[in-house]
Design an enzyme around this catalytic site. Structure first.
Site, PDB file in Angstrom:
ATOM      1  CD  GLU A  61      -3.176  -0.819   2.089  1.00  0.00           C
ATOM      2  OE1 GLU A  61      -3.071  -0.163   3.076  1.00  0.00           O
ATOM      3  OE2 GLU A  61      -4.185  -1.651   2.075  1.00  0.00           O
ATOM      4  CD  GLU A 121      -3.774  -5.818   2.948  1.00  0.00           C
ATOM      5  OE1 GLU A 121      -4.662  -5.155   3.585  1.00  0.00           O
ATOM      6  OE2 GLU A 121      -2.505  -5.619   3.201  1.00  0.00           O
TER       7      GLU A 121
HETATM    8  O1  AHR Z   1      -5.162  -5.879   6.974  1.00  0.00           O
HETATM    9  C1  AHR Z   1      -5.101  -4.558   7.792  1.00  0.00           C
HETATM   10  C2  AHR Z   1      -4.274  -3.483   6.875  1.00  0.00           C
HETATM   11  O2  AHR Z   1      -5.056  -3.168   6.200  1.00  0.00           O
HETATM   12  C3  AHR Z   1      -2.901  -4.034   6.474  1.00  0.00           C
HETATM   13  O3  AHR Z   1      -1.974  -3.711   7.231  1.00  0.00           O
HETATM   14  C4  AHR Z   1      -2.859  -2.851   5.433  1.00  0.00           C
HETATM   15  O4  AHR Z   1      -2.131  -3.229   4.291  1.00  0.00           O
HETATM   16  C5  AHR Z   1      -4.358  -2.523   5.115  1.00  0.00           C
HETATM   17  O5  AHR Z   1      -4.515  -1.022   5.276  1.00  0.00           O
END
Ligand code: AHR
Length: 503
Positions: free
Chosen positions: A172, A291
């Site tokens: 990210e 994610e």
């Molecule tokens: O999964 C929780 C968080 O969400 C992770 O650390 C990040 O990559 C995202 O913002």
């Protein structure tokens, strides 16, 4: 109400990459500590890994687990997690304002992956670090021996290299919350240089560059275009993230979010094509949706922990969303979307796997259990392997915040030719109406229903707890039938189901 669909054997989308059913574990909250690792727990093995958690992970046949972050990786020194435990430093984790004991590092994680039968997907730190750290970590993990870092791995007890294929180039990096956040040009150049160095070691690595943290980012989708213009020839996947929220308690809009997910995937797929054309490249890039999950139930508690004066605790209960029945439907819809977009989404990771926005929950010293969302994830991962069918669906629709025509019936179909099996995953988004669906099976001989699982509940907010672990659980379905080349089933209001037909 009625809906129809047509499934034709030759009308396919793509072979589904098994890795689309992957998961994610970060050094965050109780994911690692008290999640997978709890020495002294009655089920712990000789490495301190919880056997009850490992069983739930194994049962779900998780193909790949991304590690060690997440936001955590952007200030992580992987070297802190190797060597004798008692000599490993305690560090402050800036991402989650916690202390990191480093009791678990790459060796322990790799051993755990072997125990649960999953593949490792590792992330390098491109926030506070860069090319040098990435090449050293890669040498430590993948070089057989005879060099500084590989010999150190051997000295630390692991003779064979792990040969990790999938590497994330940071996490990210478009997010201002990220340690070492960069703009798209800056990150694109760093990612390209890191990828080049990693490929000098091994051309066959599968490298994943950061796309947007979500599609509402102000920099989306220019971020994707710029980053890919820098990295197109060096990487294999672009990573996307999306979390699904329903704080307004508007189920129709919530369940319509999978339309937004579909548009997000579509837009990035187009951006990939645009950059490919601009570069006159023959190479294809795919999406790693590494994610995704529902995440909002724990927001208030998390703010209290993070904004309160709790100092730098080790493994506090952060991001512990307790999932309800409504989330079962949402997770079913997300997985259906990935199946239907299996032409471009080749890797996806539910975030996360244990305790932290996770399908599996644990109590310290106590039980581990399946949250509500474990089940649609389990069914897709275990039974959704094969070729995605391009179903022609005709369903009544409703209007929601994300689409003027959201189908009440959302369905994906998977054909596993080797097993002679057709599997359908169905969600009824209607609040009060049952929907009868007829699916015409074309090009398939015979047809016997071998499994039918249904999830319904009178209360969308019903949850599973340590004391009542099966309040929301699948039950055997009845009433579905196959005759005259047609599968017929009734979908109760707000329901998820899986039907498997032997053909
Ligand atoms: O999964 C929780 C968080 O969400 C992770 O650390 C990040 O990559 C995202 O913002």
């Amino acid at each position: 109400m009625r809906a129809t669909a047509t499934a034709h054997k030759d009308f396919t989308i793509a072979k589904i990459d098994d890795r689309v059913y992957g998961a994610f574990l970060e050094h965050l909250g109780r994911a690692i500590y008290e999640g997978i690792y709890e020495p002294g727990h009655p089920t712990a093995d000789e490495n301190g890994m919880r056997g009850d958690v490992a069983k739930l992970v194994k049962d779900a046949n998780v193909p790949v687990v991304r590690y060690p972050g997440g936001n955590f990786v952007s200030a992580y020194n992987w070297e802190d997690g190797i060597g004798p435990r008692e000599q490993r430093p305690v560090r402050l984790d800036l991402a989650w304002h916690t202390s990191e004991s480093n009791a678990v590092g790459v060796h322990e994680f790799a051993d755990w992956c072997a125990t649960v039968g999953t593949e490792m997907m590792l992330a390098v730190n491109l926030g506070s670090r860069g090319v040098d750290e990435a090449r050293n970590f890669l040498e430590y993990v993948n070089h057989p021996g005879g060099s500084y870092w590989s010999d150190l791995r051997i000295k630390n007890g692991r003779m064979e290299p792990w040969n990790v294929k999938m590497w994330c180039l940071g996490n990210e990096m478009d997010g201002p919350w990220q340690v070492g956040h960069k703009d798209a040009d800056e990150y694109g150049k760093l990612a390209a240089n890191t990828a080049r160095a990693m490929r000098m070691f091994d051309k066959s690595l599968e490298l994943i560059v950061c796309g947007s943290s979500h599609s509402d980012m102000a920099t989306f989708p220019d971020w994707e275009r710029i980053v890919l213009e820098h990295t197109y020839e060096q990487v294999d996947y672009i990573s996307l993230h999306m979390y699904f929220r329903n704080p307004e308690k508007h189920t129709g809009n919530f369940l319509g979010l999978s339309e937004k997910l579909d548009t997000y995937i579509d837009t990035v797929a187009s951006t990939i094509k645009q950059v490919k054309a601009k570069k006159k490249s023959k190479k294809d890039i795919y999406i790693s949706f590494d994610e995704w999950n529902v995440w909002y139930h724990s927001n208030k508690k998390d703010r209290e922990i993070l904004n309160g004066d709790s100092g730098w605790p080790h493994a506090p209960g952060l991001l512990e969303d307790i999932y309800n029945f409504e989330d079962v439907l949402m997770v079913g819809l997300i997985l259906n979307t990935f199946i239907r977009r299996s032409d471009v989404v080749k890797i996806a990771c539910i975030a996360q796997l244990v305790n932290v926005i996770a399908p599996i929950m644990t109590e310290k010293g106590g039980p581990a259990w399946a949250q509500t969302i474990y089940y649609p994830y389990y069914f897709a991962s275990v039974y959704g392997r094969g070729t995605a069918l391009n179903l022609l669906v005709d369903s009544p629709t409703y209007e929601c915040a994300h689409s003027a025509k959201t189908a009440y019936v959302d369905v994906s179909g998977v054909h596993n030719e080797e097993e002679g099996m057709l599997t359908f995953f169905l969600v009824n988004r209607h609040s009060s109406e049952s929907i009868d669906i007829d699916i015409s099976l074309q090009g398939f001989a015979g047809g016997t229903i071998v499994d039918h699982q249904v999830m319904t509940h009178s209360n969308l907010e019903a949850v599973n707890t340590a004391a009542n672990q099966t309040e929301v659980a699948p039950r055997k379905g009845s009433g579905a039938s196959v005759g005259n080349g047609q599968l017929s089933a009734k979908l109760p209001p707000y329901s998820y189901q899986m039907i498997r037909v032997k053909v």
